[in-house]
Write a protein that holds these residues in place. Structure first.
Motif, PDB file in Angstrom:
ATOM      1  N   MET A   1       0.855  -1.097  -0.077  1.00 27.93           N
ATOM      2  CA  MET A   1       0.028  -0.101  -0.013  1.00 27.93           C
ATOM      3  C   MET A   1       0.916   1.323  -0.019  1.00 27.93           C
ATOM      4  O   MET A   1       1.889   1.463   0.626  1.00 27.93           O
ATOM      5  CB  MET A   1      -0.746   0.049   1.397  1.00 27.93           C
ATOM      6  N   ARG A  84      -0.810  -1.699  12.440  1.00 28.48           N
ATOM      7  CA  ARG A  84      -0.535  -1.411  13.607  1.00 28.48           C
ATOM      8  C   ARG A  84       0.582  -0.270  14.444  1.00 28.48           C
ATOM      9  O   ARG A  84       1.356  -0.361  13.972  1.00 28.48           O
ATOM     10  CB  ARG A  84      -0.196  -2.888  14.391  1.00 28.48           C
ATOM     11  N   ASP A 116       5.945  -1.707  12.671  1.00 27.44           N
ATOM     12  CA  ASP A 116       5.598  -2.172  13.939  1.00 27.44           C
ATOM     13  C   ASP A 116       6.643  -2.667  14.676  1.00 27.44           C
ATOM     14  O   ASP A 116       6.481  -3.396  16.075  1.00 27.44           O
ATOM     15  CB  ASP A 116       4.218  -2.605  14.144  1.00 27.44           C
ATOM     16  N   SER A 117       7.987  -2.916  14.218  1.00 25.86           N
ATOM     17  CA  SER A 117       8.882  -3.727  14.942  1.00 25.86           C
ATOM     18  C   SER A 117       9.583  -3.251  15.895  1.00 25.86           C
ATOM     19  O   SER A 117      10.243  -3.923  16.921  1.00 25.86           O
ATOM     20  CB  SER A 117      10.119  -4.074  13.684  1.00 25.86           C
TER      21      SER A 117
ATOM     22  N   GLY B  37       6.680  -8.134  12.774  1.00 29.15           N
ATOM     23  CA  GLY B  37       6.587  -7.276  14.049  1.00 29.15           C
ATOM     24  C   GLY B  37       7.912  -7.606  14.701  1.00 29.15           C
ATOM     25  O   GLY B  37       8.173  -7.141  15.925  1.00 29.15           O
ATOM     26  N   SER B  38       9.089  -8.442  14.146  1.00 29.01           N
ATOM     27  CA  SER B  38      10.068  -8.688  14.977  1.00 29.01           C
ATOM     28  C   SER B  38       9.908  -9.692  16.133  1.00 29.01           C
ATOM     29  O   SER B  38      10.802  -9.697  17.068  1.00 29.01           O
ATOM     30  CB  SER B  38      10.895  -7.283  15.348  1.00 29.01           C
ATOM     31  N   GLU B  64       0.525 -13.826  14.660  1.00 33.96           N
ATOM     32  CA  GLU B  64       1.340 -13.099  14.022  1.00 33.96           C
ATOM     33  C   GLU B  64       1.015 -12.828  12.431  1.00 33.96           C
ATOM     34  O   GLU B  64       1.031 -11.729  11.904  1.00 33.96           O
ATOM     35  CB  GLU B  64       2.892 -13.252  14.054  1.00 33.96           C
ATOM     36  N   GLU B  66      -2.055 -12.959  11.618  1.00 30.66           N
ATOM     37  CA  GLU B  66      -3.278 -12.060  11.657  1.00 30.66           C
ATOM     38  C   GLU B  66      -2.838 -10.700  12.024  1.00 30.66           C
ATOM     39  O   GLU B  66      -3.202  -9.844  11.192  1.00 30.66           O
ATOM     40  CB  GLU B  66      -4.088 -12.605  12.693  1.00 30.66           C
ATOM     41  N   ASP B  67      -1.844 -10.495  12.793  1.00 29.60           N
ATOM     42  CA  ASP B  67      -1.262  -9.136  13.266  1.00 29.60           C
ATOM     43  C   ASP B  67      -0.706  -8.424  11.990  1.00 29.60           C
ATOM     44  O   ASP B  67      -0.819  -7.296  11.826  1.00 29.60           O
ATOM     45  CB  ASP B  67      -0.430  -9.039  14.416  1.00 29.60           C
ATOM     46  N   ASP B 131       2.580  -5.057  -1.956  1.00 32.50           N
ATOM     47  CA  ASP B 131       3.339  -3.610  -1.702  1.00 32.50           C
ATOM     48  C   ASP B 131       4.026  -3.224  -3.256  1.00 32.50           C
ATOM     49  O   ASP B 131       3.853  -2.257  -3.671  1.00 32.50           O
ATOM     50  CB  ASP B 131       4.444  -3.555  -0.671  1.00 32.50           C
ATOM     51  N   ASP B 134       1.534  -2.149  -5.625  1.00 27.99           N
ATOM     52  CA  ASP B 134       0.810  -0.787  -5.294  1.00 27.99           C
ATOM     53  C   ASP B 134       2.046   0.263  -5.734  1.00 27.99           C
ATOM     54  O   ASP B 134       1.522   1.129  -6.207  1.00 27.99           O
ATOM     55  CB  ASP B 134       0.502  -0.706  -3.990  1.00 27.99           C
TER      56      ASP B 134
END
Lengths: 158, 268
Positions: A1, A84, A116-117, B37-38, B64, B66-67, B131, B134
């Motif tokens: 995006m 997030r 978000d890391s 998210g590491s 994760e 899902e997140d 990505d 896009d």
């Protein structure tokens, strides 16, 4: 995006006075929700109380462990347009992209580079770790007030 | 030398591992392997008898995914379950579970780690591709903006069988309209065949008679064989590789979508 917001937009949004209209009822695990329960709410700016902030929601979720296994900690997230931008999680150790380490409860911060890391230690730690407690903790952390409390919902005060 | 290298590696690896004893039957181990998210992979070892134990992940691996923005539909769960079963790992209430004896715990942990990492990383592939598509789309928009072509984003076109999501739609306005889509993703041949069918369905709807179709295929990550391109070319009015966007205004002008005639100088 394509990137729709910057770190400054996010930080400004977190700092702004916000509220949720009502604390959603606390769901229970059951045949309809055997694995995961969620509470989520749309968020309003105090300056524009009639329209929810577009694309911004707060979600807390808890998972049910199979019988005999330890109960996982709930987590929560502030999502803006599906990203997030803030999160609260428990992890034994989190490795940040810059090499620093955070142990235990931590807060995810969003930036265009790391998404978000990157996390910082989340303090003060919650006294209790129920889904409702983590949800309320998140509200406090992200500057969101509750317009009406739903204290009369059975099972809310976990 | 082998001993020294291995010793150094194992010593460093040991320092990266963190453990926490939850109670007398449960120990959680955090490994230096990362998901979205590491987040690290954490395995909880639960004793179920003197000789046997069960490895679990507190539902984090699927959580994760899902997140990271992917919904876990029953179909996705079924596919992940099949993948997990290859290593004897079961998925119960979104938890990855592997039973083991203490005698084989080391091997089981390694097997579990490998499976958790593999499942947890599935999202990376799709996220990157989305990505990438896009990015290319924003380049196309720049071309349209610079040629002053008015368009609407993410529109639906009725087909005879179903509606189709289109990235950019130039509405017919004296000239034919244009439905442009960026075709990006894995398995380019299958994608081309899908778009062959989509174009056909769009064309069959009478209301689209005055709409041309342009497809921009992403060449940055995947190879497009001549047969794949032939599938696209068979139905679309314009096909162009993502690195050939400079030709786009000319190509759509030949379809009559934009007027390339120089404006007449007003008579004095």
């Amino acid at each position: 995006m394509p990137q729709e917001f910057t770190k400054a937009d996010v930080d400004y949004l977190i700092a702004a006075s916000k509220f949720i209209r009502i604390v959603p009822p606390l769901p229970q695990f059951g045949s309809q929700r055997p694995t995961v329960i969620r509470i989520q709410s749309e968020i309003f700016k105090k300056s524009e109380p009639n329209n929810p902030i577009r694309g911004l929601i707060i979600i807390a979720k808890a998972r049910q462990a199979p019988t005999g296994l330890p109960k996982p900690n709930p987590s929560s997230a502030l999502e803006w347009n599906g990203k997030r931008i803030r999160g609260l999680n428990y992890e034994l150790r989190h490795d940040n992209p810059d090499g620093t380490i955070v142990k235990g409860w931590h807060e995810h911060l969003w930036s265009p580079e790391d998404q978000d890391s990157y996390v910082v230690s989340a303090r003060p730690k919650p006294q209790r770790c129920g889904l409702g407690d983590v949800f309320k903790w998140s509200l406090k952390k992200w500057n969101i007030k509750i317009l009406e409390k739903q204290e009369d919902v059975p099972g809310w005060e976990v | 030398m082998t001993t020294s290298v291995l010793g150094t590696y194992l010593s460093a690896y040991r320092k990266l591992i963190v453990t926490e004893s939850l109670d007398e039957n449960n120990v959680t181990i955090s490994f230096p392997f990362h998901l979205a998210g590491s987040h690290r992979i954490e395995i909880t070892v639960t004793t179920i008898s003197k000789e046997r134990c069960i490895l679990s992940d507190a539902g984090r691996t699927l959580g994760e995914i899902e997140d990271a923005g992917h919904s876990l539909t029953p179909q996705i769960k079924e596919r992940l379950e099949k993948l997990a079963n290859l290593s004897g790992v079961r998925i119960v209430r979104d938890h990855l579970l592997l039973e083991s004896t203490y005698k084989h715990l080391g091997v089981s942990i390694q097997k579990y780690l490998e499976m958790s990492k593999m499942i947890g990383d599935v999202y990376l592939v799709h996220r990157q591709r989305a990505d990438a598509g896009d990015d290319l789309l924003s380049q196309v928009r720049n071309v349209f903006d610079s040629t002053r072509i008015l368009y609407r984003q993410r529109q639906k076109l009725h087909g005879q069988i179903e509606d189709h999501q289109i990235d950019l739609l130039v509405a017919p306005n004296g000239h034919p309209g244009l439905a442009l889509n960026v075709v990006s993703g894995q398995n380019t041949h299958a994608l081309a065949q899908i778009w062959y069918g989509k174009c056909d369905d769009i064309r069959r709807a009478e209301e689209n008679n005055n709409i041309k179709i342009a497809l921009i295929y992403d060449v940055r990550f995947d190879q497009w064989s001549s047969k794949s391109k032939a599938w696209l070319a068979a139905k679309a009015d314009v096909i162009l590789p993502g690195d050939g966007l400079n030709e786009l205004p000319e190509r759509i002008a030949t379809q009559g979508v934009i007027n390339t005639a120089k404006p007449r100088r007003p008579r004095v």
